[in-house]
Write an enzyme that holds these catalytic residues in place. Structure first.
Site, PDB file in Angstrom:
ATOM      1  CB  ALA A  36      -0.938  -0.007   1.205  1.00  0.00           C
ATOM      2  CG  ASP A  37       3.644   2.651   3.195  1.00  0.00           C
ATOM      3  OD1 ASP A  37       3.389   3.854   3.276  1.00  0.00           O
ATOM      4  OD2 ASP A  37       3.642   1.884   4.172  1.00  0.00           O
ATOM      5  CB  VAL A  38       5.329   0.060  -2.754  1.00  0.00           C
ATOM      6  CG1 VAL A  38       5.914   0.054  -4.164  1.00  0.00           C
ATOM      7  CG2 VAL A  38       6.397  -0.352  -1.743  1.00  0.00           C
TER       8      VAL A  38
ATOM      9  N   GLY B   1       3.267   5.594  -3.215  1.00  0.00           N
ATOM     10  CA  GLY B   1       4.417   6.328  -3.716  1.00  0.00           C
ATOM     11  C   GLY B   1       4.445   6.400  -5.228  1.00  0.00           C
TER      12      GLY B   1
END
Length: 397
Positions: A182-184, A187
């Site tokens: 989810a972070d990647v 980004g």
């Protein structure tokens, strides 16, 4: 590899980024922009020892027998950056950030919504002085909505955004993806938004505020399962390694391991079953078409699972590749980085810093005229503070 004056210039050479982000989503974005040539000034908190992920280990790079502040987690998203330590809670720190913002093209942060307003470093405040600035805010739930104040962590985003509900074994518990996806992905969306806003700013002189949320990005990449739900109103089932819209498609046990089989159309299915002497399945109305196989996936598995289990992984790969049926291994990460394919594509990347070897993962982008460059290894905390004494801390000279 070390920085070199002979390196080609990237497509973003000359673009300046003031990076107040930490953890993974923001740093993933700015590392990608840095790989493409942008100069990234990473601002870290002197009161905490810098980016939280510097302490997210082991493993760490060791200098002799001592751990450094270069954890594997930090290094995965922080090459091609300069590190400066600035305390934005002080008037002096706030003034320094405003000075640097005046030299930057892009400002990126992942504080809680409204968290920088008390320092006069929010988008509205900076835009009055620097109207051309592209300002990107990354948060858990976004700058608006009833959940805007809630903290945003990858695991929570995966849970709230639905991906955990469709990941894992059918009878098991909801399961997160094995990395902070989810972070990647947030980004990645931030990168696209920044490049679009930068083009607009260069054309018009007008900056803007980009609002990107972990949960929004995660919901967006539910893709076909999300649209399946919108179309039917029904919650998808967890299918383990199975596919909701293609059968057979998944991981199958062999006599000595596992193999991935992905039969994408009916002609592939006919060639596939013929390998096991099961030609009649291709003419059976229960299995002859992909829609029929979806309905009767369990009955088909009763035929296929024991047939595949009698073969070794290597035999299965050789058989299916020979029949032009998509097939592949399930590799461990050591096998991945040792593979000739990963080596050929530059994905096992080593950089050096003060005589230390830093094992990293290469950028997957291959641009024919303006390739990515690896100019700087992930920095030690505050390694570039001396630049703050210069008139232009972003200068590449």
């Amino acid at each position: 590899m070390d920085a070199s004056d002979a390196m080609p210039k990237g497509p973003l050479t000359g673009v300046r980024i003031l990076d107040l982000s930490r953890i993974l989503a923001g740093p993933t974005c700015t590392q990608l922009l840095g790989d493409l040539g942008a100069t990234v000034l990473k601002v870290e908190n002197p009161g905490t020892g810098g980016d939280d992920t510097r302490q997210w280990g082991p493993p760490y790079v060791k200098d002799g027998s001592e751990d450094t502040d270069l954890s594997a987690y930090f290094m995965c998203a922080n090459r091609n950056k300069l590190s400066v330590a600035i305390d934005i809670a002080t008037p002096e720190g706030q003034a320094e950030i405003r000075r640097l913002a005046g030299m930057a093209d892009i400002f990126i942060e992942n504080f809680k919504p409204g968290g920088l307003a008390k320092y006069g470093l929010d988008q509205a405040s900076l835009a009055t002085e620097h109207p051309r600035l592209v300002y990107c805010s990354i948060s858990g739930y976004g700058q608006t909505g009833p959940n805007r104040e809630k903290p945003g962590y990858d695991l929570m985003a995966q849970g709230y955004g639905g991906i955990m509900s469709i990941t894992g074994e059918p009878d098991g518990e909801p399961m997160k993806v094995g990395v902070g996806i989810a972070d990647v992905m947030c980004g990645m969306y931030a990168t696209v938004g920044i490049l679009a806003a930068l083009r607009h700013a260069e054309a018009t002189g007008q900056g803007q505020h980009i609002d990107v949320a972990l949960v929004d990005a995660q919901i967006a990449w539910t893709i076909n399962e999300g649209v399946n739900t919108r179309l039917t109103g029904e919650a998808p089932l967890r299918r383990g390694n199975g596919h909701p819209n293609i059968v057979p498609y998944g991981v199958y046990e062999t006599s000595d391991g596992h193999v991935i089989i992905a039969v994408g159309n009916d002609s592939q299915f006919r060639r596939f079953v013929a390998l096991f002497g099961l030609d009649h399945l291709a003419d059976d109305p229960l299995f002859a078409t992909n829609p029929a196989r979806i309905v009767n996936r369990d009955a088909l598995a009763d035929h296929l699972v024991p047939a595949v289990r009698r073969k070794s992984t290597d035999d299965m790969i050789a058989m299916l590749e020979g029949a032009r049926v998509p097939v592949g291994p399930v590799q461990t990460l050591p096998q991945v980085f040792a593979s000739d394919q990963a080596q050929a594509r530059g994905l096992a990347l080593d950089m050096t810093s003060d005589g230390l070897t830093l094992p990293l993962i290469g950028n997957p982008l291959h641009l024919s005229q303006t390739p990515v460059t690896y100019r700087r290894p992930p920095p030690r905390f505050g390694a570039d503070n001396a630049r703050l004494e210069a008139s232009d801390p972003f200068s590449e000279e």
